[in-house]
Design a protein around this motif. Structure first.
Motif, PDB file in Angstrom:
ATOM      1  N   VAL A 260     -11.128  -6.196 -14.011  1.00  0.00           N
ATOM      2  CA  VAL A 260     -10.100  -5.155 -13.959  1.00  0.00           C
ATOM      3  C   VAL A 260      -9.728  -4.912 -12.508  1.00  0.00           C
ATOM      4  CG1 VAL A 260      -9.577  -2.746 -14.495  1.00  0.00           C
ATOM      5  CG2 VAL A 260     -11.011  -4.091 -16.035  1.00  0.00           C
ATOM      6  N   LYS A 261      -8.470  -4.922 -12.265  1.00  0.00           N
ATOM      7  CA  LYS A 261      -8.012  -4.648 -10.904  1.00  0.00           C
ATOM      8  C   LYS A 261      -7.938  -3.142 -10.702  1.00  0.00           C
ATOM      9  CE  LYS A 261      -5.347  -6.902  -7.446  1.00  0.00           C
ATOM     10  NZ  LYS A 261      -4.473  -8.017  -7.152  1.00  0.00           N
ATOM     11  N   LEU A 262      -8.601  -2.728  -9.658  1.00  0.00           N
ATOM     12  CA  LEU A 262      -8.684  -1.298  -9.400  1.00  0.00           C
ATOM     13  C   LEU A 262      -7.360  -0.760  -8.883  1.00  0.00           C
ATOM     14  CD1 LEU A 262     -12.154  -1.034  -7.669  1.00  0.00           C
ATOM     15  CD2 LEU A 262     -11.552  -0.219  -9.920  1.00  0.00           C
ATOM     16  N   GLU A 263      -6.969   0.347  -9.457  1.00  0.00           N
ATOM     17  CA  GLU A 263      -5.824   1.075  -8.911  1.00  0.00           C
ATOM     18  C   GLU A 263      -6.146   2.566  -9.010  1.00  0.00           C
ATOM     19  OE1 GLU A 263      -2.127  -0.041 -10.700  1.00  0.00           O
ATOM     20  OE2 GLU A 263      -1.697  -1.353  -9.019  1.00  0.00           O
ATOM     21  N   ILE A 264      -6.345   3.173  -7.876  1.00  0.00           N
ATOM     22  CA  ILE A 264      -6.775   4.566  -7.847  1.00  0.00           C
ATOM     23  C   ILE A 264      -5.804   5.378  -7.010  1.00  0.00           C
ATOM     24  CG2 ILE A 264      -8.689   6.103  -7.314  1.00  0.00           C
ATOM     25  CD1 ILE A 264     -10.527   3.663  -7.376  1.00  0.00           C
ATOM     26  N   ASN A 265      -5.502   6.562  -7.504  1.00  0.00           N
ATOM     27  CA  ASN A 265      -4.659   7.475  -6.750  1.00  0.00           C
ATOM     28  C   ASN A 265      -5.523   8.235  -5.755  1.00  0.00           C
ATOM     29  OD1 ASN A 265      -1.997   8.258  -6.366  1.00  0.00           O
ATOM     30  ND2 ASN A 265      -2.230  10.103  -7.583  1.00  0.00           N
ATOM     31  N   LYS A 266      -5.319   7.950  -4.483  1.00  0.00           N
ATOM     32  CA  LYS A 266      -6.148   8.579  -3.458  1.00  0.00           C
ATOM     33  C   LYS A 266      -5.286   9.063  -2.299  1.00  0.00           C
ATOM     34  CE  LYS A 266     -10.778   6.654  -3.935  1.00  0.00           C
ATOM     35  NZ  LYS A 266     -11.472   7.942  -3.769  1.00  0.00           N
ATOM     36  N   PHE A 267      -5.906   9.913  -1.491  1.00  0.00           N
ATOM     37  CA  PHE A 267      -5.183  10.462  -0.342  1.00  0.00           C
ATOM     38  C   PHE A 267      -5.185   9.463   0.803  1.00  0.00           C
ATOM     39  CE2 PHE A 267      -4.707  12.929   3.527  1.00  0.00           C
ATOM     40  CZ  PHE A 267      -3.637  13.742   3.198  1.00  0.00           C
ATOM     41  N   CYS A 268      -4.001   9.240   1.335  1.00  0.00           N
ATOM     42  CA  CYS A 268      -3.864   8.325   2.463  1.00  0.00           C
ATOM     43  C   CYS A 268      -3.640   9.135   3.727  1.00  0.00           C
ATOM     44  CB  CYS A 268      -2.705   7.368   2.215  1.00  0.00           C
ATOM     45  SG  CYS A 268      -2.358   6.315   3.636  1.00  0.00           S
ATOM     46  N   ASN A 269      -4.439   8.863   4.748  1.00  0.00           N
ATOM     47  CA  ASN A 269      -4.318   9.609   5.997  1.00  0.00           C
ATOM     48  C   ASN A 269      -3.060   9.235   6.763  1.00  0.00           C
ATOM     49  OD1 ASN A 269      -6.701  11.147   5.871  1.00  0.00           O
ATOM     50  ND2 ASN A 269      -7.902   9.347   6.386  1.00  0.00           N
ATOM     51  N   VAL A 270      -2.582   8.041   6.537  1.00  0.00           N
ATOM     52  CA  VAL A 270      -1.384   7.582   7.244  1.00  0.00           C
ATOM     53  C   VAL A 270      -0.135   8.181   6.610  1.00  0.00           C
ATOM     54  CG1 VAL A 270      -0.076   5.550   7.982  1.00  0.00           C
ATOM     55  CG2 VAL A 270      -2.581   5.471   7.882  1.00  0.00           C
ATOM     56  N   CYS A 271      -0.066   8.112   5.296  1.00  0.00           N
ATOM     57  CA  CYS A 271       1.084   8.672   4.582  1.00  0.00           C
ATOM     58  C   CYS A 271       0.981  10.190   4.448  1.00  0.00           C
ATOM     59  CB  CYS A 271       1.179   8.058   3.189  1.00  0.00           C
ATOM     60  SG  CYS A 271       1.400   6.278   3.190  1.00  0.00           S
ATOM     61  N   ARG A 272      -0.202  10.683   4.612  1.00  0.00           N
ATOM     62  CA  ARG A 272      -0.483  12.117   4.428  1.00  0.00           C
ATOM     63  C   ARG A 272      -0.039  12.585   3.047  1.00  0.00           C
ATOM     64  NH1 ARG A 272       0.312  15.291  10.152  1.00  0.00           N
ATOM     65  NH2 ARG A 272      -1.158  14.027  11.322  1.00  0.00           N
ATOM     66  N   ALA A 273      -0.337  11.778   2.080  1.00  0.00           N
ATOM     67  CA  ALA A 273      -0.014  12.103   0.694  1.00  0.00           C
ATOM     68  C   ALA A 273      -0.885  11.248  -0.207  1.00  0.00           C
ATOM     69  CB  ALA A 273       1.452  11.836   0.416  1.00  0.00           C
ATOM     70  N   GLU A 274      -0.914  11.619  -1.471  1.00  0.00           N
ATOM     71  CA  GLU A 274      -1.651  10.807  -2.422  1.00  0.00           C
ATOM     72  C   GLU A 274      -0.803   9.618  -2.840  1.00  0.00           C
ATOM     73  OE1 GLU A 274      -3.262  12.793  -5.743  1.00  0.00           O
ATOM     74  OE2 GLU A 274      -4.896  13.684  -4.597  1.00  0.00           O
ATOM     75  N   THR A 275      -1.379   8.455  -2.655  1.00  0.00           N
ATOM     76  CA  THR A 275      -0.663   7.237  -3.016  1.00  0.00           C
ATOM     77  C   THR A 275      -1.576   6.357  -3.855  1.00  0.00           C
ATOM     78  OG1 THR A 275      -1.403   6.084  -1.041  1.00  0.00           O
ATOM     79  CG2 THR A 275       0.695   7.284  -0.886  1.00  0.00           C
ATOM     80  N   MET A 276      -0.999   5.380  -4.479  1.00  0.00           N
ATOM     81  CA  MET A 276      -1.796   4.425  -5.239  1.00  0.00           C
ATOM     82  C   MET A 276      -2.494   3.479  -4.271  1.00  0.00           C
ATOM     83  SD  MET A 276      -1.775   5.097  -8.377  1.00  0.00           S
ATOM     84  CE  MET A 276      -2.475   3.626  -9.092  1.00  0.00           C
ATOM     85  N   HIS A 277      -3.784   3.333  -4.494  1.00  0.00           N
ATOM     86  CA  HIS A 277      -4.558   2.405  -3.688  1.00  0.00           C
ATOM     87  C   HIS A 277      -4.996   1.248  -4.554  1.00  0.00           C
ATOM     88  CE1 HIS A 277      -4.516   5.653  -0.810  1.00  0.00           C
ATOM     89  NE2 HIS A 277      -5.139   4.908   0.080  1.00  0.00           N
ATOM     90  N   GLY A 278      -4.646   0.087  -4.124  1.00  0.00           N
ATOM     91  CA  GLY A 278      -4.959  -1.098  -4.903  1.00  0.00           C
ATOM     92  C   GLY A 278      -6.023  -1.941  -4.243  1.00  0.00           C
ATOM     93  N   GLU A 279      -6.624  -2.773  -5.054  1.00  0.00           N
ATOM     94  CA  GLU A 279      -7.690  -3.650  -4.586  1.00  0.00           C
ATOM     95  C   GLU A 279      -7.115  -4.748  -3.694  1.00  0.00           C
ATOM     96  OE1 GLU A 279     -10.639  -6.763  -6.814  1.00  0.00           O
ATOM     97  OE2 GLU A 279     -10.074  -4.929  -7.825  1.00  0.00           O
ATOM     98  N   THR A 280      -7.758  -4.948  -2.566  1.00  0.00           N
ATOM     99  CA  THR A 280      -7.319  -6.020  -1.688  1.00  0.00           C
ATOM    100  C   THR A 280      -8.535  -6.730  -1.110  1.00  0.00           C
ATOM    101  OG1 THR A 280      -5.906  -6.566   0.184  1.00  0.00           O
ATOM    102  CG2 THR A 280      -7.225  -4.588   0.381  1.00  0.00           C
ATOM    103  N   LYS A 281      -8.324  -7.889  -0.516  1.00  0.00           N
ATOM    104  CA  LYS A 281      -9.445  -8.635   0.033  1.00  0.00           C
ATOM    105  C   LYS A 281      -9.455  -8.585   1.548  1.00  0.00           C
ATOM    106  CE  LYS A 281      -9.978 -11.783  -3.811  1.00  0.00           C
ATOM    107  NZ  LYS A 281      -9.904 -13.172  -4.269  1.00  0.00           N
TER     108      LYS A 281
END
Ligand code: ZN
Length: 56
Positions: A35-56
């Motif tokens: 399962v590819k992870l996709e979590i809604n988390k707070f991004c310090n750069v965007c200063r908002a909650e964004t979707m965070h996806g799995e990357t290598k």
């Protein structure tokens, strides 16, 4: 020699700015299908909650 661990760390990157904000440990073998992870988390750069996806 170091033992090989089954746990693999997964980097979660912001889908907007691509900043790598989080690292999680994902143990393989428990999930029935990869399962590819996709979590809604707070991004310090965007200063908002964004979707965070799995990357290598
Ligand atoms: Zn971001």
């Amino acid at each position: 020699m170091a033992k090989s661990k089954k746990k693999s760390s997964v980097v979660l990157a912001c889908s907007v700015c691509k900043e790598r904000n989080y690292t999680v440990n994902k143990s393989r073998g428990k999930l029935p299908a990869p399962v590819k992870l996709e979590i809604n988390k707070f991004c310090n750069v965007c200063r908002a909650e964004t979707m965070h996806g799995e990357t290598k």
